[in-house]
Motif scaffolding. Structure first.
Motif, PDB file in Angstrom:
ATOM      1  N   GLY A   1       0.311   1.457 -21.911  1.00  0.00           N
ATOM      2  CA  GLY A   1       0.293   0.474 -20.849  1.00  0.00           C
ATOM      3  C   GLY A   1       0.096  -0.948 -21.327  1.00  0.00           C
ATOM      4  O   GLY A   1      -0.053  -1.867 -20.514  1.00  0.00           O
ATOM      5  N   LEU A   2       0.123  -1.165 -22.638  1.00  0.00           N
ATOM      6  CA  LEU A   2      -0.128  -2.491 -23.214  1.00  0.00           C
ATOM      7  C   LEU A   2       1.172  -3.271 -23.384  1.00  0.00           C
ATOM      8  O   LEU A   2       2.264  -2.706 -23.439  1.00  0.00           O
ATOM      9  N   ASP A   3       1.047  -4.590 -23.490  1.00  0.00           N
ATOM     10  CA  ASP A   3       2.212  -5.445 -23.690  1.00  0.00           C
ATOM     11  C   ASP A   3       2.843  -5.200 -25.054  1.00  0.00           C
ATOM     12  O   ASP A   3       2.143  -4.966 -26.052  1.00  0.00           O
ATOM     13  N   VAL A   4       4.156  -5.330 -25.098  1.00  0.00           N
ATOM     14  CA  VAL A   4       4.879  -5.270 -26.370  1.00  0.00           C
ATOM     15  C   VAL A   4       4.467  -6.467 -27.224  1.00  0.00           C
ATOM     16  O   VAL A   4       4.448  -7.601 -26.758  1.00  0.00           O
TER      17      VAL A   4
ATOM     18  N   TYR B   1     -10.765   0.418 -35.994  1.00  0.00           N
ATOM     19  CA  TYR B   1     -11.847  -0.208 -36.751  1.00  0.00           C
ATOM     20  C   TYR B   1     -13.217   0.151 -36.172  1.00  0.00           C
ATOM     21  O   TYR B   1     -14.218   0.137 -36.877  1.00  0.00           O
ATOM     22  N   GLY B   2     -13.260   0.440 -34.870  1.00  0.00           N
ATOM     23  CA  GLY B   2     -14.529   0.720 -34.216  1.00  0.00           C
ATOM     24  C   GLY B   2     -14.913  -0.309 -33.182  1.00  0.00           C
ATOM     25  O   GLY B   2     -16.006  -0.254 -32.615  1.00  0.00           O
ATOM     26  N   ALA B   3     -14.011  -1.260 -32.918  1.00  0.00           N
ATOM     27  CA  ALA B   3     -14.239  -2.259 -31.881  1.00  0.00           C
ATOM     28  C   ALA B   3     -13.894  -1.671 -30.511  1.00  0.00           C
ATOM     29  O   ALA B   3     -13.284  -0.600 -30.417  1.00  0.00           O
ATOM     30  N   THR B   4     -14.270  -2.381 -29.458  1.00  0.00           N
ATOM     31  CA  THR B   4     -13.948  -1.968 -28.093  1.00  0.00           C
ATOM     32  C   THR B   4     -12.956  -2.955 -27.492  1.00  0.00           C
ATOM     33  O   THR B   4     -13.336  -4.061 -27.098  1.00  0.00           O
ATOM     34  N   PRO B   5     -11.663  -2.616 -27.458  1.00  0.00           N
ATOM     35  CA  PRO B   5     -10.685  -3.522 -26.855  1.00  0.00           C
ATOM     36  C   PRO B   5     -11.004  -3.772 -25.386  1.00  0.00           C
ATOM     37  O   PRO B   5     -11.360  -2.858 -24.643  1.00  0.00           O
ATOM     38  N   VAL B   6     -10.873  -5.035 -24.980  1.00  0.00           N
ATOM     39  CA  VAL B   6     -11.183  -5.421 -23.603  1.00  0.00           C
ATOM     40  C   VAL B   6      -9.920  -5.792 -22.843  1.00  0.00           C
ATOM     41  O   VAL B   6      -9.669  -5.315 -21.739  1.00  0.00           O
ATOM     42  N   SER B   7      -9.101  -6.657 -23.441  1.00  0.00           N
ATOM     43  CA  SER B   7      -7.885  -7.123 -22.771  1.00  0.00           C
ATOM     44  C   SER B   7      -6.910  -7.651 -23.805  1.00  0.00           C
ATOM     45  O   SER B   7      -7.287  -7.938 -24.949  1.00  0.00           O
ATOM     46  N   SER B   8      -5.644  -7.788 -23.406  1.00  0.00           N
ATOM     47  CA  SER B   8      -4.622  -8.331 -24.295  1.00  0.00           C
ATOM     48  C   SER B   8      -3.438  -8.799 -23.465  1.00  0.00           C
ATOM     49  O   SER B   8      -3.264  -8.381 -22.322  1.00  0.00           O
ATOM     50  N   CYS B   9      -2.609  -9.656 -24.077  1.00  0.00           N
ATOM     51  CA  CYS B   9      -1.418 -10.163 -23.393  1.00  0.00           C
ATOM     52  C   CYS B   9      -0.477 -10.743 -24.438  1.00  0.00           C
ATOM     53  O   CYS B   9      -0.920 -11.336 -25.423  1.00  0.00           O
ATOM     54  N   ASN B  10       0.834 -10.575 -24.215  1.00  0.00           N
ATOM     55  CA  ASN B  10       1.798 -11.133 -25.179  1.00  0.00           C
ATOM     56  C   ASN B  10       2.332 -12.492 -24.760  1.00  0.00           C
ATOM     57  O   ASN B  10       3.213 -13.053 -25.424  1.00  0.00           O
ATOM     58  N   ALA B  11       1.830 -13.040 -23.646  1.00  0.00           N
ATOM     59  CA  ALA B  11       2.186 -14.385 -23.194  1.00  0.00           C
ATOM     60  C   ALA B  11       3.679 -14.544 -22.876  1.00  0.00           C
ATOM     61  O   ALA B  11       4.220 -15.641 -22.922  1.00  0.00           O
ATOM     62  N   GLY B  12       4.345 -13.440 -22.592  1.00  0.00           N
ATOM     63  CA  GLY B  12       5.764 -13.519 -22.264  1.00  0.00           C
ATOM     64  C   GLY B  12       6.679 -13.619 -23.466  1.00  0.00           C
ATOM     65  O   GLY B  12       7.839 -14.021 -23.336  1.00  0.00           O
ATOM     66  N   ALA B  13       6.166 -13.243 -24.631  1.00  0.00           N
ATOM     67  CA  ALA B  13       6.971 -13.352 -25.855  1.00  0.00           C
ATOM     68  C   ALA B  13       8.215 -12.478 -25.818  1.00  0.00           C
ATOM     69  O   ALA B  13       9.190 -12.752 -26.521  1.00  0.00           O
ATOM     70  N   PHE B  14       8.196 -11.439 -24.990  1.00  0.00           N
ATOM     71  CA  PHE B  14       9.356 -10.551 -24.887  1.00  0.00           C
ATOM     72  C   PHE B  14       9.857 -10.471 -23.448  1.00  0.00           C
ATOM     73  O   PHE B  14      10.370  -9.447 -23.009  1.00  0.00           O
ATOM     74  N   GLY B  15       9.738 -11.564 -22.732  1.00  0.00           N
ATOM     75  CA  GLY B  15      10.218 -11.610 -21.355  1.00  0.00           C
ATOM     76  C   GLY B  15       9.144 -11.261 -20.357  1.00  0.00           C
ATOM     77  O   GLY B  15       8.044 -10.821 -20.703  1.00  0.00           O
ATOM     78  N   GLY B  16       9.468 -11.453 -19.095  1.00  0.00           N
ATOM     79  CA  GLY B  16       8.518 -11.158 -18.033  1.00  0.00           C
ATOM     80  C   GLY B  16       7.547 -12.302 -17.801  1.00  0.00           C
ATOM     81  O   GLY B  16       7.493 -13.269 -18.568  1.00  0.00           O
ATOM     82  N   GLU B  17       6.785 -12.195 -16.719  1.00  0.00           N
ATOM     83  CA  GLU B  17       5.804 -13.215 -16.370  1.00  0.00           C
ATOM     84  C   GLU B  17       4.427 -12.789 -16.858  1.00  0.00           C
ATOM     85  O   GLU B  17       3.952 -11.697 -16.540  1.00  0.00           O
ATOM     86  N   HIS B  18       3.781 -13.660 -17.631  1.00  0.00           N
ATOM     87  CA  HIS B  18       2.461 -13.356 -18.183  1.00  0.00           C
ATOM     88  C   HIS B  18       1.569 -14.590 -18.060  1.00  0.00           C
ATOM     89  O   HIS B  18       2.043 -15.722 -18.178  1.00  0.00           O
ATOM     90  N   GLN B  19       0.282 -14.362 -17.846  1.00  0.00           N
ATOM     91  CA  GLN B  19      -0.631 -15.462 -17.594  1.00  0.00           C
ATOM     92  C   GLN B  19      -1.106 -16.171 -18.862  1.00  0.00           C
ATOM     93  O   GLN B  19      -1.378 -17.371 -18.832  1.00  0.00           O
ATOM     94  N   ALA B  20      -1.239 -15.448 -19.954  1.00  0.00           N
ATOM     95  CA  ALA B  20      -1.794 -16.032 -21.174  1.00  0.00           C
ATOM     96  C   ALA B  20      -0.859 -17.097 -21.746  1.00  0.00           C
ATOM     97  O   ALA B  20       0.359 -17.061 -21.549  1.00  0.00           O
TER      98      ALA B  20
END
Length: 205
Positions: free
Chosen positions: A102-105, A117-136
Motif C-alpha cells: 500500500g506504499l507509494d512507488v 533495521y528495527g525502526a518503526t515506519p510511520v509515514s511516507s510519500c513519493n511527492a508525485g514523482a511517478f504521477g498522481g496527486e501527493h501532498q508532500a
C-alpha cells in the motif's frame, strides 16, 4: 483530443542535510503502538499501518517488486492511466497483501528497509514523482528510530546520499531530491546487511 503524458524525471528543491541528534529521537511506547494498530493513527499519520519486523530477504523482495513497477511506469505511454491502474490494484488487494504494502512507488523499499533495521515506519510519500496527486513536497519516509540504531542509519544515509533529519516531535526522516533516491537508500541498506556490500551491520555489532 485526450492528452497522454509519459513519465519524465523530476527534481525536488530540498537541500540534503544529515543532522541527527540522537538525544532528540523519540521512542514509541508499546502502548502507543498497540493503540495505533486499533485506531490507525500514529504521529500525525491517520492511515498508519504496522510494517515492523521485515527481514532483509523481505527488503530484497520489496526492491525487486518496486523496481519492476518503476520500469513499467517509466515505459508507459500514458503514465496517469498506468499509475491509476496500479493504485486500483493496491486498493483491491489491501485486505490480503497489497501491492508494495500500500506504499507509494519510490519509497516502499526504503520503508521496508527501515523496518528491517528495527525502526518503526510511520509515514511516507513519493511527492508525485511517478504521477498522481501527493501532498508532500519531496519523497520521504518518516520513522521512530531506536537510539542504538542511529549511527548505522547515518552511515547508510551518507552512503546513499539522502537526507536525514529529526523533526520537533522526535520522529526521524530520510528524504531525497529525485525519484530514485530512496530506492538507492534501500539498495544500499540491503547490500550493507546481506553480505553483498562492503560492510554488514550485523557483523559490526
Amino acid at each position: 483530443m485526450e492528452t497522454r503524458m509519459r513519465w519524465a524525471p523530476r527534481s525536488f528543491p530540498r537541500e540534503i542535510r544529515r543532522e541527527l541528534k540522537i538525544g532528540d529521537l523519540a521512542d514509541a511506547s508499546m502502548e502507543e503502538l498497540e493503540q495505533a494498530e486499533e485506531d490507525g493513527s500514529l504521529a500525525g499519520n491517520r492511515s498508519y499501518r504496522d510494517l515492523r519486523g521485515f527481514s532483509w530477504e523481505g527488503v530484497r523482495a520489496a526492491l525487486d517488486a518496486e523496481i519492476s513497477v518503476i520500469k513499467r511506469l517509466k515505459a508507459a505511454e500514458d503514465l496517469e492511466a498506468e499509475i491509476s491502474a496500479f493504485e486500483d490494484l493496491q486498493a483491491t488487494s489491501f485486505e490480503d497483501e497489497p501491492a508494495l504494502w500500500g506504499l507509494d512507488v519510490g519509497v516502499a523499499a526504503a520503508t521496508i528497509a527501515l523496518s528491517a533495521y528495527g525502526a518503526t515506519p510511520v509515514s511516507s510519500c513519493n511527492a508525485g514523482a511517478f504521477g498522481g496527486e501527493h501532498q508532500a513536497r519531496y519523497p520521504y519516509a518518516a520513522f521512530f528510530l531506536p537510539k542504538e540504531l542511529a549511527p548505522e542509519i547515518v552511515l547508510c544515509a551518507a552512503a546513499s546520499d539522502v537526507g536525514l533529519v529529526c523533526d520537533e516531535n522526535g520522529v526521524a526522516q530520510i528524504y531525497g531530491r529525485g525519484e530514485m533516491d530512496l530506492v538507492r537508500f534501500a539498495e544500499t541498506a540491503w547490500k550493507r546487511n546481506s553480505g553483498h556490500g562492503p560492510r554488514s551491520f550485523s557483523e559490526s555489532r
